[in-house]
Write a protein that holds these residues in place. Structure first.
Motif, PDB file in Angstrom:
ATOM      1  N   GLN A 106      34.482  40.360  42.094  1.00  0.00           N
ATOM      2  CA  GLN A 106      34.925  41.309  43.115  1.00  0.00           C
ATOM      3  C   GLN A 106      35.103  40.745  44.447  1.00  0.00           C
ATOM      4  O   GLN A 106      36.132  40.941  45.303  1.00  0.00           O
ATOM      5  CB  GLN A 106      33.987  42.542  43.400  1.00  0.00           C
ATOM      6  N   THR A 124      35.200  50.608  49.269  1.00  0.00           N
ATOM      7  CA  THR A 124      35.892  51.073  47.981  1.00  0.00           C
ATOM      8  C   THR A 124      35.390  50.327  46.952  1.00  0.00           C
ATOM      9  O   THR A 124      35.210  51.007  45.902  1.00  0.00           O
ATOM     10  CB  THR A 124      37.258  51.250  48.304  1.00  0.00           C
ATOM     11  N   ALA A 125      35.574  49.138  46.775  1.00  0.00           N
ATOM     12  CA  ALA A 125      34.912  48.299  45.836  1.00  0.00           C
ATOM     13  C   ALA A 125      33.471  48.553  45.333  1.00  0.00           C
ATOM     14  O   ALA A 125      33.279  48.604  44.308  1.00  0.00           O
ATOM     15  CB  ALA A 125      35.144  46.904  45.961  1.00  0.00           C
ATOM     16  N   GLU A 128      33.222  52.742  44.418  1.00  0.00           N
ATOM     17  CA  GLU A 128      33.911  53.042  43.142  1.00  0.00           C
ATOM     18  C   GLU A 128      33.922  52.054  41.701  1.00  0.00           C
ATOM     19  O   GLU A 128      34.068  52.044  40.894  1.00  0.00           O
ATOM     20  CB  GLU A 128      35.389  53.158  43.019  1.00  0.00           C
ATOM     21  N   ASN A 129      32.983  50.881  42.365  1.00  0.00           N
ATOM     22  CA  ASN A 129      32.786  49.797  41.381  1.00  0.00           C
ATOM     23  C   ASN A 129      33.801  49.299  40.750  1.00  0.00           C
ATOM     24  O   ASN A 129      34.078  49.260  39.303  1.00  0.00           O
ATOM     25  CB  ASN A 129      31.605  50.096  40.357  1.00  0.00           C
ATOM     26  N   LEU A 130      34.954  48.913  41.640  1.00  0.00           N
ATOM     27  CA  LEU A 130      36.092  48.510  41.101  1.00  0.00           C
ATOM     28  C   LEU A 130      35.807  47.035  40.572  1.00  0.00           C
ATOM     29  O   LEU A 130      35.357  46.281  41.081  1.00  0.00           O
ATOM     30  CB  LEU A 130      37.265  48.332  42.524  1.00  0.00           C
ATOM     31  N   SER A 131      36.991  46.902  39.292  1.00  0.00           N
ATOM     32  CA  SER A 131      37.057  45.557  38.751  1.00  0.00           C
ATOM     33  C   SER A 131      37.696  44.477  39.982  1.00  0.00           C
ATOM     34  O   SER A 131      38.512  45.193  40.738  1.00  0.00           O
ATOM     35  CB  SER A 131      37.568  45.742  37.349  1.00  0.00           C
ATOM     36  N   SER A 132      37.719  43.508  39.474  1.00  0.00           N
ATOM     37  CA  SER A 132      38.503  42.513  40.451  1.00  0.00           C
ATOM     38  C   SER A 132      39.916  42.672  40.338  1.00  0.00           C
ATOM     39  O   SER A 132      40.908  42.607  41.353  1.00  0.00           O
ATOM     40  CB  SER A 132      38.285  40.955  39.864  1.00  0.00           C
ATOM     41  N   LYS A 133      40.522  43.121  38.959  1.00  0.00           N
ATOM     42  CA  LYS A 133      41.735  43.619  38.686  1.00  0.00           C
ATOM     43  C   LYS A 133      42.255  44.828  39.407  1.00  0.00           C
ATOM     44  O   LYS A 133      43.314  44.980  40.225  1.00  0.00           O
ATOM     45  CB  LYS A 133      42.188  43.612  37.065  1.00  0.00           C
ATOM     46  N   ASP A 134      41.281  45.626  39.618  1.00  0.00           N
ATOM     47  CA  ASP A 134      41.620  47.041  40.471  1.00  0.00           C
ATOM     48  C   ASP A 134      41.538  46.775  41.855  1.00  0.00           C
ATOM     49  O   ASP A 134      42.401  47.295  42.408  1.00  0.00           O
ATOM     50  CB  ASP A 134      40.335  47.849  39.868  1.00  0.00           C
ATOM     51  N   ILE A 135      40.682  45.885  42.184  1.00  0.00           N
ATOM     52  CA  ILE A 135      41.056  45.523  43.725  1.00  0.00           C
ATOM     53  C   ILE A 135      42.232  44.661  44.046  1.00  0.00           C
ATOM     54  O   ILE A 135      42.817  45.061  45.083  1.00  0.00           O
ATOM     55  CB  ILE A 135      39.692  44.607  44.057  1.00  0.00           C
ATOM     56  N   ARG A 138      44.996  47.231  44.391  1.00  0.00           N
ATOM     57  CA  ARG A 138      44.975  48.030  45.525  1.00  0.00           C
ATOM     58  C   ARG A 138      45.309  47.264  46.797  1.00  0.00           C
ATOM     59  O   ARG A 138      45.456  48.021  47.889  1.00  0.00           O
ATOM     60  CB  ARG A 138      43.683  48.836  45.564  1.00  0.00           C
TER      61      ARG A 138
END
Length: 149
Positions: A106, A124-125, A128-135, A138
């Motif tokens: 992340q 937000t990361a 929402e515990n975003l994955s690196s791809k989700d980060i 966005r």
């Protein structure tokens, strides 16, 4: 007066580059050559030289791979410091209290975010515990990093 290293200066670690790697290469070549002279024999010597050659070749390969591992580990540390510095410059606060809530992937993904969105995307990361791809998906102002090895 010491001279400053330039971009093209080669750096060597003497024990690794001039002792371990050459010794492993010599042992691998010698072991393979000795095995080839007794290959096909079903003898203890043949099995011994096969084992020596196999271990030497694997050992040499491991030594070569360690170089890449060291470089990537160092690079990850530098990128973490880069994100810490940018976060501090943008927010005036340290990223360290938040780092325990972020995975390395992340943090590495956050380095692509522009200054305007870095702080909010970090929160937000975490939230929402975003994955690196989700980060990365966005990020609106994507700052591509082409200096990674």
């Amino acid at each position: 007066m010491a001279t400053k290293p330039t971009k093209n200066t080669l750096m060597f670690y003497p024990w690794h580059h001039f002792v371990l790697l050459p010794a492993a290469l010599i042992l691998a070549i010698y072991g393979v050559r000795r095995y080839l002279t007794v290959a096909g024999d079903d003898s203890e010597i043949s099995r011994l030289w096969f084992t020596v050659a196999a271990l030497a070749v694997v050992g040499f390969g491991v030594l070569l791979m360690l170089r890449q591992h060291y470089a990537l580990t160092l690079q990850d540390r530098l990128l973490r410091l880069e994100v810490r510095q940018r976060y501090f410059e943008v927010t005036g606060q340290s990223l360290r209290p938040l780092e325990s809530q972020l995975k390395l992937g992340q943090i590495l993904a956050l380095r692509f975010a522009g200054d305007a969105e870095l702080a909010e995307l970090t929160q937000t990361a975490i939230r929402e515990n975003l994955s690196s791809k989700d980060i990365q998906a966005r990020i609106k102002d994507f700052q591509f990093d082409d200096m990674r090895v």
